[in-house]
Enzyme design. Structure first.
Site, mmCIF file in Angstrom:
data_model
loop_
_atom_site.group_PDB
_atom_site.id
_atom_site.type_symbol
_atom_site.label_atom_id
_atom_site.label_comp_id
_atom_site.label_asym_id
_atom_site.label_seq_id
_atom_site.Cartn_x
_atom_site.Cartn_y
_atom_site.Cartn_z
ATOM 1 N N ARG A 173 14.077 28.994 86.535
ATOM 2 C CA ARG A 173 13.557 28.496 87.586
ATOM 3 C C ARG A 173 13.433 26.872 87.329
ATOM 4 O O ARG A 173 12.888 26.728 86.117
ATOM 5 C CB ARG A 173 12.481 29.075 88.106
ATOM 6 N N ASN B 133 10.608 25.384 76.077
ATOM 7 C CA ASN B 133 11.756 26.041 76.475
ATOM 8 C C ASN B 133 12.750 26.048 75.360
ATOM 9 O O ASN B 133 12.746 25.480 74.654
ATOM 10 C CB ASN B 133 12.444 25.233 77.681
ATOM 11 N N HIS C 261 17.010 26.415 75.108
ATOM 12 C CA HIS C 261 18.040 26.325 75.856
ATOM 13 C C HIS C 261 19.520 26.596 74.907
ATOM 14 O O HIS C 261 19.319 26.135 73.802
ATOM 15 C CB HIS C 261 18.141 24.765 76.324
ATOM 16 N N SER D 78 18.364 25.094 71.181
ATOM 17 C CA SER D 78 17.377 23.936 71.069
ATOM 18 C C SER D 78 16.238 24.525 71.665
ATOM 19 O O SER D 78 16.257 24.998 72.967
ATOM 20 C CB SER D 78 17.959 22.712 71.811
ATOM 21 N N ASP E 63 16.205 20.495 81.198
ATOM 22 C CA ASP E 63 16.825 20.677 79.743
ATOM 23 C C ASP E 63 16.916 19.393 79.181
ATOM 24 O O ASP E 63 17.585 19.165 78.215
ATOM 25 C CB ASP E 63 18.340 21.306 79.842
HETATM 26 C C1 GRF Z 1 19.146 33.192 76.371
HETATM 27 O O1 GRF Z 1 20.346 32.620 75.947
HETATM 28 C C2 GRF Z 1 18.278 31.808 76.403
HETATM 29 O O2 GRF Z 1 18.800 30.704 75.555
HETATM 30 C C3 GRF Z 1 18.275 31.653 77.761
HETATM 31 O O3 GRF Z 1 18.202 32.668 78.614
HETATM 32 C C4 GRF Z 1 19.214 33.620 77.774
HETATM 33 C C5 GRF Z 1 18.687 34.969 77.900
HETATM 34 O O4 GRF Z 1 17.337 35.213 77.434
HETATM 35 N N1 GRF Z 1 17.150 30.578 78.237
HETATM 36 P P1 GRF Z 1 16.529 36.360 77.097
HETATM 37 O O5 GRF Z 1 17.367 37.517 76.760
HETATM 38 O O6 GRF Z 1 16.095 36.827 78.675
HETATM 39 O O7 GRF Z 1 15.149 35.837 76.337
#
Ligand code: GRF
Length: 203
Positions: free
Chosen positions: A90, A106, A108, A135, A144
């Site tokens: 979100r 966060n 990314h 990152s 981001d």
């Molecule tokens: C990951 O690739 C992360 O970089 C992005 O969301 C994807 C899924 O993350 N923010 P997760 O398996 O729910 O932690």
């Protein structure tokens, strides 16, 4: 220090943090996991680890501000030192970001500032880059775009597809995120007023 983790889906980054905490690698405690979507795997991961979970379903709110206010109330019930976005999908309002500035991070799946936004692995393959990665950054007003804390690099292989590249990046995510959360809980990470990230080499 108390940590609250926000998720939207599978929660593999959350799992990495749960495991690192269980191994005593993070001098902090995950006090709550909040998802904006019900029934996602990340909620089960938290429940299995005995971590309180909550769902703040964005569809139940008329606007972003209302949703963020409800989310903040749930987060602040835990009074966390750190809020971790882990696969949280979100866009947060400026009011939310302001409230948690300096203690909101966060992850990314790209080497920022390259490939902000979605579908980063497809775009990296399209662009023909030889190196890709992830990152971790403090969250500020830009999507981001906050001050980068740490990055991990992976090579892009000739026969990669988005799934194989994503898997290689996620492996690094699961190594890097616990390290960054550890540094923050050790008091070694700070976001200065000028937007610079300060990292104390020796705690
Ligand atoms: C990951 O690739 C992360 O970089 C992005 O969301 C994807 C899924 O993350 N923010 P997760 O398996 O729910 O932690």
């Amino acid at each position: 220090p108390g940590i609250v983790v926000l998720i939207s889906g599978s929660g593999t980054n959350l799992q990495a943090l749960i495991d690192a905490t269980a191994r005593g690698e993070i001098p902090g405690r995950i006090r709550g996991v909040i998802s904006n979507r019900p029934g996602v795997a990340g909620l089960e991961r938290a429940a299995r680890a005995g971590i309180p979970t909550a769902v703040v379903d964005h569809r139940a709110f008329s606007g972003r501000e209302d949703f963020d206010r409800a989310l903040m109330a749930r987060i602040d019930a835990h009074d966390p030192a750190l809020v971790v976005l882990a696969g949280f999908m979100r866009v947060l309002t400026p009011g939310f970001v302001q409230h948690y500035t300096g203690r909101l991070i966060n992850i990314h799946p790209s080497l920022l500032p390259d490939f902000r936004g979605l579908h980063t692995h497809e775009r990296a393959l399209e662009a023909g880059v030889e190196t890709h990665g992830c990152s971790i950054h403090f969250v500020n007003g830009e999507l981001d775009g906050g001050p980068v804390i740490a990055q991990a690099r992976v090579p892009v292989m000739a026969d990669d597809n988005p799934e194989s590249l994503a898997a290689r990046v996620q492996h690094q995510e699961h190594r890097l995120y616990p390290r960054v959360v550890r540094w923050f809980c050790q008091g070694r990470l700070r976001l200065a007023d000028d937007g610079q990230v300060h990292f104390d080499e020796n705690p």
